[in-house]
Motif scaffolding. Structure first.
Motif, mmCIF file in Angstrom:
data_model
loop_
_atom_site.group_PDB
_atom_site.id
_atom_site.type_symbol
_atom_site.label_atom_id
_atom_site.label_comp_id
_atom_site.label_asym_id
_atom_site.label_seq_id
_atom_site.Cartn_x
_atom_site.Cartn_y
_atom_site.Cartn_z
ATOM 1 N N UNK A 147 0.824 -1.215 0.000
ATOM 2 C CA UNK A 147 0.000 0.000 0.000
ATOM 3 C C UNK A 147 0.854 1.259 0.000
ATOM 4 N N UNK A 148 2.073 1.142 0.518
ATOM 5 C CA UNK A 148 2.972 2.294 0.574
ATOM 6 C C UNK A 148 4.006 2.289 -0.550
ATOM 7 N N UNK A 149 3.751 1.503 -1.595
ATOM 8 C CA UNK A 149 4.598 1.548 -2.776
ATOM 9 C C UNK A 149 5.894 0.781 -2.691
ATOM 10 N N UNK A 150 5.962 -0.236 -1.829
ATOM 11 C CA UNK A 150 7.176 -1.048 -1.737
ATOM 12 C C UNK A 150 7.603 -1.582 -3.092
ATOM 13 N N UNK A 151 8.894 -1.510 -3.450
ATOM 14 C CA UNK A 151 9.331 -1.827 -4.809
ATOM 15 C C UNK A 151 9.438 -3.308 -5.143
#
Length: 229
Positions: free
Chosen positions: A124-128
């Protein structure tokens, strides 16, 4: 330890002996993060349980009824609409560290519960880049396998399942035996989150140390070593 009344709003069967519960506080909000745990108070005692997810007044839980765990067995007998006593303040040290670098989630048994919450927060927090590794005894005990495979199709997630007591098309053996393939590609650039049976957690930590992963990149609940010693 303060407890509050909450209502069970949903129950789903995850495996022959595991159920997922959605629990909503009748008053107030939960205070905590994915990866942490609440506690349930019953006439059979009090026991902490990690949460699948936290959403203001609601949490998700996944419990295995062993037949010897008074609290889990009590929950196994509940129905939608029943009320229970839960701790609204979550505690525990297994929380997401950063979302700007790769993350590896390593679980066994019901230890998958907090890792699902951490993975969801990470994505949800854009982890790559995430790798989710889960070890069990048999295929029917591979909890949340369809959900994780859906994440693999939708997000930058690679799943690795391993069975220790059944031959199948996937990996076999203990999950920590699969770690070298992950560290070879990610190395110390990733955070490693581990939860599950204490002996498996300790074995995974030891394997990561052998593979050169710094201890400050390895995250556990912290009580497992004392259980194995």
């Amino acid at each position: 330890m303060a407890f509050s009344e909450a209502t069970i709003t949903s129950i789903s069967e995850i495996s022959p002996d595991c159920k997922q519960y959605i629990v909503e506080l009748n008053d107030g909000s939960f205070n905590g993060k994915p990866g942490q745990h609440t506690a349930i108070q019953t006439e059979n005692g009090v026991k902490p349980y990690s949460v699948l997810a936290v959403d203001d007044t609601r949490i998700g839980l996944m419990l295995r009824a062993y037949g010897t765990d008074g609290v889990a067995d009590y929950m196994d007998e509940r129905s939608v609409g029943d009320t229970i006593q839960v701790k609204p303040t979550l505690t525990g040290s297994l929380t997401l560290q950063q979302t700007d670098r790769p993350a590896v989630f390593i679980g066994t048994g019901t230890g998958i519960t907090p890792l699902i919450g951490l993975l969801q927060e990470y994505l949800a927090n854009g982890g790559p880049q995430a790798v989710f590794m889960f070890g069990e005894k048999t295929q029917e005990q591979l909890l949340y396998k369809p959900l994780l495979e859906q994440y693999e199709l939708t997000y930058p997630v690679e799943t690795r399942f391993s069975l220790s007591r059944e031959e199948w098309h996937g990996h076999t053996g203990y999950i920590q035996e699969q770690l070298s393939g992950v560290t070879d590609s990610l190395g110390s650039d990733a955070d490693y989150y581990i939860c599950g049976v204490p002996v498996a957690v300790v074995a995974a930590k030891e394997r990561l140390d052998e593979l050169g992963i710094p201890s400050d990149r390895v995250h556990t609940e912290g009580w497992e070593d004392a259980q194995v010693a």
